[in-house]
Design a protein around this motif. Structure first.
Motif, mmCIF file in Angstrom:
data_model
loop_
_atom_site.group_PDB
_atom_site.id
_atom_site.type_symbol
_atom_site.label_atom_id
_atom_site.label_comp_id
_atom_site.label_asym_id
_atom_site.label_seq_id
_atom_site.Cartn_x
_atom_site.Cartn_y
_atom_site.Cartn_z
ATOM 1 N N SER A 12 5.662 3.945 -3.208
ATOM 2 C CA SER A 12 6.357 2.709 -3.587
ATOM 3 C C SER A 12 5.836 1.519 -2.796
ATOM 4 O O SER A 12 5.637 0.424 -3.327
ATOM 5 N N ALA A 13 5.598 1.730 -1.487
ATOM 6 C CA ALA A 13 5.114 0.631 -0.647
ATOM 7 C C ALA A 13 3.783 0.102 -1.136
ATOM 8 O O ALA A 13 3.543 -1.103 -1.212
ATOM 9 N N PHE A 14 2.910 1.030 -1.480
ATOM 10 C CA PHE A 14 1.610 0.604 -1.988
ATOM 11 C C PHE A 14 1.747 -0.025 -3.370
ATOM 12 O O PHE A 14 1.117 -1.029 -3.690
ATOM 13 N N ALA A 15 2.603 0.545 -4.212
ATOM 14 C CA ALA A 15 2.725 0.073 -5.594
ATOM 15 C C ALA A 15 3.246 -1.350 -5.650
ATOM 16 O O ALA A 15 2.789 -2.170 -6.457
ATOM 17 N N LEU A 16 4.222 -1.682 -4.802
ATOM 18 C CA LEU A 16 4.778 -3.032 -4.816
ATOM 19 C C LEU A 16 3.735 -4.072 -4.420
ATOM 20 O O LEU A 16 3.660 -5.163 -4.977
ATOM 21 N N SER A 17 2.910 -3.727 -3.423
ATOM 22 C CA SER A 17 1.890 -4.692 -2.988
ATOM 23 C C SER A 17 0.794 -4.854 -4.025
ATOM 24 O O SER A 17 0.083 -5.843 -4.033
ATOM 25 N N LYS A 91 4.978 8.156 6.119
ATOM 26 C CA LYS A 91 5.086 6.993 5.242
ATOM 27 C C LYS A 91 3.773 6.206 5.306
ATOM 28 O O LYS A 91 3.235 5.990 6.395
ATOM 29 N N ILE A 92 3.298 5.775 4.136
ATOM 30 C CA ILE A 92 2.079 4.967 4.062
ATOM 31 C C ILE A 92 2.387 3.701 3.263
ATOM 32 O O ILE A 92 2.921 3.779 2.148
ATOM 33 N N SER A 93 2.059 2.578 3.821
ATOM 34 C CA SER A 93 2.269 1.303 3.137
ATOM 35 C C SER A 93 1.076 0.390 3.419
ATOM 36 O O SER A 93 0.276 0.644 4.328
ATOM 37 N N VAL A 94 1.004 -0.706 2.622
ATOM 38 C CA VAL A 94 -0.070 -1.682 2.777
ATOM 39 C C VAL A 94 0.556 -3.035 3.117
ATOM 40 O O VAL A 94 1.461 -3.507 2.426
ATOM 41 N N SER A 95 0.086 -3.611 4.194
ATOM 42 C CA SER A 95 0.555 -4.935 4.616
ATOM 43 C C SER A 95 -0.665 -5.834 4.761
ATOM 44 O O SER A 95 -1.427 -5.722 5.744
ATOM 45 N N GLY A 97 -4.192 -6.766 4.598
ATOM 46 C CA GLY A 97 -5.398 -5.926 4.615
ATOM 47 C C GLY A 97 -5.267 -4.741 5.533
ATOM 48 O O GLY A 97 -6.291 -4.140 5.913
ATOM 49 N N THR A 98 -4.039 -4.366 5.903
ATOM 50 C CA THR A 98 -3.828 -3.247 6.831
ATOM 51 C C THR A 98 -3.077 -2.133 6.141
ATOM 52 O O THR A 98 -2.072 -2.372 5.473
ATOM 53 N N LEU A 99 -3.591 -0.893 6.330
ATOM 54 C CA LEU A 99 -2.895 0.312 5.868
ATOM 55 C C LEU A 99 -2.057 0.813 7.031
ATOM 56 O O LEU A 99 -2.591 1.178 8.085
ATOM 57 N N VAL A 100 -0.748 0.823 6.851
ATOM 58 C CA VAL A 100 0.161 1.248 7.912
ATOM 59 C C VAL A 100 0.593 2.691 7.637
ATOM 60 O O VAL A 100 1.186 2.983 6.598
ATOM 61 N N VAL A 101 0.276 3.585 8.586
ATOM 62 C CA VAL A 101 0.649 5.008 8.485
ATOM 63 C C VAL A 101 1.672 5.289 9.574
ATOM 64 O O VAL A 101 1.347 5.278 10.772
ATOM 65 N N SER A 102 2.923 5.556 9.167
ATOM 66 C CA SER A 102 4.004 5.843 10.112
ATOM 67 C C SER A 102 4.373 7.324 10.002
ATOM 68 O O SER A 102 4.641 7.827 8.901
ATOM 69 N N VAL A 103 4.369 8.014 11.139
ATOM 70 C CA VAL A 103 4.668 9.450 11.132
ATOM 71 C C VAL A 103 5.761 9.759 12.149
ATOM 72 O O VAL A 103 5.893 9.073 13.168
ATOM 73 N N ASN A 104 6.551 10.762 11.852
ATOM 74 C CA ASN A 104 7.468 11.373 12.811
ATOM 75 C C ASN A 104 6.930 12.757 13.137
ATOM 76 O O ASN A 104 6.727 13.585 12.230
ATOM 77 N N GLU A 105 6.674 13.022 14.403
ATOM 78 C CA GLU A 105 6.055 14.287 14.795
ATOM 79 C C GLU A 105 7.065 15.431 14.809
ATOM 80 O O GLU A 105 8.221 15.266 15.243
ATOM 81 N N SER A 106 6.614 16.581 14.312
ATOM 82 C CA SER A 106 7.445 17.789 14.376
ATOM 83 C C SER A 106 7.502 18.288 15.815
ATOM 84 O O SER A 106 6.642 17.959 16.645
ATOM 85 N N ARG A 107 8.500 19.128 16.075
ATOM 86 C CA ARG A 107 8.557 19.771 17.384
ATOM 87 C C ARG A 107 7.403 20.771 17.514
ATOM 88 O O ARG A 107 6.960 21.350 16.527
#
Length: 775
Positions: A12-17, A91-95, A97-107
């Protein structure tokens, strides 16, 4: 948040941009110039990857700065990051010219332990699970591990095992993971039933199966452990049994194993369809191979017209013809049996078609599943190797050899297409099984009472296919025995079984002297055909007599020279021919086992003689339905001195081992005080019938035997006739009954025999309890 929702948010983040609206599960493209163009970013910003590191995240992305990408690239990148197992949210989004990759690490898993396990050790369980220390903590993987652990316990007969997990945080996002195991009780097999069998009763078919019903000794034999693989093996065993007994139309309609969880017991049911019984009709061989006629191959045919249909004999005929044609220079020749069924006469005519076959070569042999047995131990059972002409008959023979080794619980051989149409890859799948054993044997000797023997045996030593056995035993009196046996089945890379035997024993006569012997044997066995083999031996033995008493005065001078005390040496060479067509070495029902040995002593030492002796045993099933097995055996031997005389230990002895109802050396020439001195010539004969004990389940391995034995031992070249008795050739005979038990500790036999023909000086022993080693 579920993986699908996480991915949808990222898209969705990429699609909106890019001018795309995501609504539910559908994607709607708006009328915008950007919608038709692929996006390009200048940099990648990774957030949240504290332990994993930003580069580890970037390496799993399919998107690169300056390179156009689309929705499918985001889809693939998200999937790759989740597949690592190190992230619980992506989560991956585009802001701009930047690709923002946000991750939550598993235990992360700090340590994996197992609690409550006693039947399977930690190292075995660790090899089963996929969760490993310093790896990601994943609920999905842990649930899969629990299922794998349950399967491991099911394979050893504990289907009601219960497994849970416990975790303990240790800081920095790490946890200790414990699999808590309640092993439960052994899962039993309450009954094995057959439906549709008419020709053979349930008792007879039970004996064919690998799987057995639970009994008092099942915790030792482990034959009542259920598995799907064993069920499939039992189906195949039933098919082969019927195919080899005249039923080519036999089929297993179904096989079901139902687990009663309340009782923790399986009930297994085989539904079969036997079909009609057939005999062989006309049998012929036709050949299209130039220079080889069917007539010259006819002598290799084992399927004779009028005999009961037997699939094993068809296979052996195919192997014999294939080997003959290959040796004549046609390695690609193919042998195909064609059946001609006559429903009116219940006969199957067989024509063996021999043609050139397709040219194909073995590209390689892949071996899988062997965790203990070395690859070369498996490869050497094939008569072909990489680069040789492919021959399906040789593959079948190799499978039979591998199964006969006893190293594997399962052997499957398949073929795959190689790197070109004329190349074949042979795939060998095996499953190692336990090959070591500890045994305690018991017997009975008149002089020593109960005799015990303990042994340790390994048939696949260090996975090299070598055989080793160490044994020690003794009786209540002074009898002692020690032995060490070793065999290398492929000496110097050839199919030569080379080995040695080292032994030492001590016994005493009736208050007169002590007899000790020790020595060794070097041997090598070479196969001549599949059924005939020859063994060469060098035998060295030191024999020592010691004792005092007036008993010496009753002997002639030559015997006095021997027993006055001292050590004597026997050095000899021998050759044995062995002919074996038995269908089983543990409980033969059909076939012949015959040996003949000739031996020459005189290579130094105190013995100079030539011996020849042998024995032949013939087995035949008298009734398949009753599992009634008949056996006839004959034996004979003769020794002559090649020097001045024979020593007492050079001659033959005869007794309860050959003619039951007598002591071990209770027949033939002996001193007047009762000590045997043996004879130069013997003959024996025996007839026996065995059947399962009624009422007792066949899985117990108990069989009743009824027998009649006869034998004679005569001739003497040690002492003059004035000092001994029993030199005549009078025959002795006995009749009796016995029970054999295929126990977990070895084959035991209990016999009671009554002599019906004997001499006054013979020594009787009506009850005999011994190990029932037949060969």
């Amino acid at each position: 948040m579920k993986a699908g929702s996480k991915f949808l948010n990222a898209v969705s983040a990429f699609a909106l941009s890019a001018g795309v609206v995501v609504s539910g599960a559908s994607v709607v493209v708006l009328a915008s110039p950007l919608a038709a163009e692929a996006a390009v970013i200048q940099r990648i910003d990774v957030r949240g990857a504290q332990r994993t590191g930003q580069e580890a995240v970037r390496s799993n992305l399919t998107i690169r700065p300056g390179v156009a990408f689309s929705n499918s690239d985001i889809d693939e990148s998200v999937k790759r990051l989740y597949a690592t197992g190190y992230f619980s949210d992506v989560k991956i989004s585009v802001s701009g010219g930047t690709l923002v990759v946000s991750v939550n690490e598993s235990r992360l898993v700090n340590q994996v332990v197992f609690n409550g396990n006693r039947k399977i050790k930690d190292d075995k369980l660790q090899a089963v699970v996929q969760t490993q220390p310093l790896g990601p903590y994943s609920d999905a993987i842990i649930q899969a591990d629990i299922q794998r652990l349950k399967e491991a316990y099911t394979s050893i007969g504990r289907s009601d095992v219960q497994i849970t997990t416990q975790t303990a945080p240790v800081g920095q996002g790490r946890v200790n993971l414990a699999f808590v195991i309640n092993e439960g009780e052994r899962t039993k097999i309450s009954s094995i039933n057959f439906v549709g069998n008419q020709a053979y009763g349930d008792r007879r078919l039970h004996d064919v199966l690998v799987t057995k019903e639970s009994g008092p000794l099942s915790f030792i034999t482990r034959k009542d452990v259920y598995s799907d693989d064993k069920l499939r093996a039992d189906e195949e065993a039933l098919r082969q049994f019927y195919y080899n007994h005249g039923y080519p139309d036999f089929r297993v309609v179904s096989s079901n194993a139902v687990l009663d969880e309340s009782k923790n017991e399986y009930t297994i049911t085989f539904t079969v369809e036997e079909g009609a019984r057939y005999n062989f009709g006309n049998v012929a061989v036709e050949s299209t191979v130039s220079g080889i006629s069917g007539e010259e191959l006819q002598g290799l045919v084992q399927t004779k017209s009028g005999n009961t249909y037997n699939a094993k004999e068809i296979q052996k005929t195919m192997e014999a013809i294939s080997k003959k044609v290959a040796s004549a220079g046609y390695p690609f020749a193919r042998v195909t049996p064609r059946g001609d069924r006559n429903f009116q006469t219940n006969t199957v005519g067989v024509t063996y078609l021999v043609d050139q076959g397709e040219r194909a070569y073995v590209e390689r042999i892949d071996i899988r599943g062997n965790t203990r047995t070395r690859d070369y131990v498996i490869r050497r059972e094939f008569d072909l190797s990489e680069g040789d002409a492919f021959n399906q008959t040789m593959i079948t023979r190799a499978k039979r050899r591998l199964e006969a080794l006893g190293y594997f619980g399962k052997v499957n051989i398949s073929t795959q297409q190689g790197s070109s149409p004329d190349r074949v890859v042979i795939v060998v799948d095996v499953e190692d099984q336990a090959t070591g054993s500890f045994g305690i044997g018991a017997g009975y000797a008149a002089n020593d009472g109960v005799v015990l023997e303990a042994s340790v045996e390994e048939k696949n030593f260090l996975g090299r296919g070598q055989y080793i056995r160490v044994a020690a035993g003794g009786g209540q009196d002074s009898s002692r025995t020690y032995s060490l046996n070793f065999t290398e089945p492929y000496f110097l890379g050839y199919r030569l079984a080379a080995g040695f035997d080292v032994f030492k024993s001590q016994t005493s006569s009736n208050d007169y002297y002590t007899y000790e012997e020790q020595g060794f044997t070097l041997r090598v066995t070479a196969p001549i055909t599949e059924e005939l083999a020859t063994t060469f031996r060098y035998n060295y033995k030191e024999i020592q007599y010691s004792g005092d008493g007036d008993w010496k005065t009753s002997l002639s001078r030559p015997y006095l020279d021997l027993v006055n005390g001292g050590t004597y040496v026997q050095s000899s060479v021998s050759q044995t021919l062995t002919y074996n067509t038995l269908d089983s070495m543990t409980l033969p029902r059909q076939g012949i086992y015959a040996t003949v040995t000739h031996e020459y002593a005189g290579l130094g030492g105190d013995s100079e003689f030539y011996k020849i002796y042998g024995r032949a045993r013939y087995f035949h099933t008298l009734s398949d339905e009753m599992d009634l097995i008949g056996q006839l055996s004959v034996g004979a031997g003769h020794v002559v001195a090649t020097g001045d005389k024979l020593n007492v230990f050079d001659q033959f002895t005869l007794g309860g081992r050959q003619v039951r109802g007598f002591e071990n050396d209770g027949i033939g020439p002996r001193m007047r005080n009762g000590d045997t001195i043996g004879g130069t010539t013997y003959f024996t004969a025996s007839a026996e019938v065995t059947a399962p004990l009624p009422v007792v389940p066949e899985d117990f391995g108990l069989r009743a035997a009824f027998f009649a034995d006869a034998g004679t031992l005569y001739g003497n070249e040690v002492a003059n006739t004035a000092g001994i008795q029993g030199t005549s050739s009078a025959w002795r005979a006995s009749v009796g009954a016995g029970i054999t038990w295929a126990s977990p500790f070895g084959a035991l036999r209990f016999d009671y025999a009554v002599p019906v023909m004997k001499e006054d000086y013979d020594q009787e022993q009506r009850f005999r309890f011994s190990m029932a080693n037949q060969f």
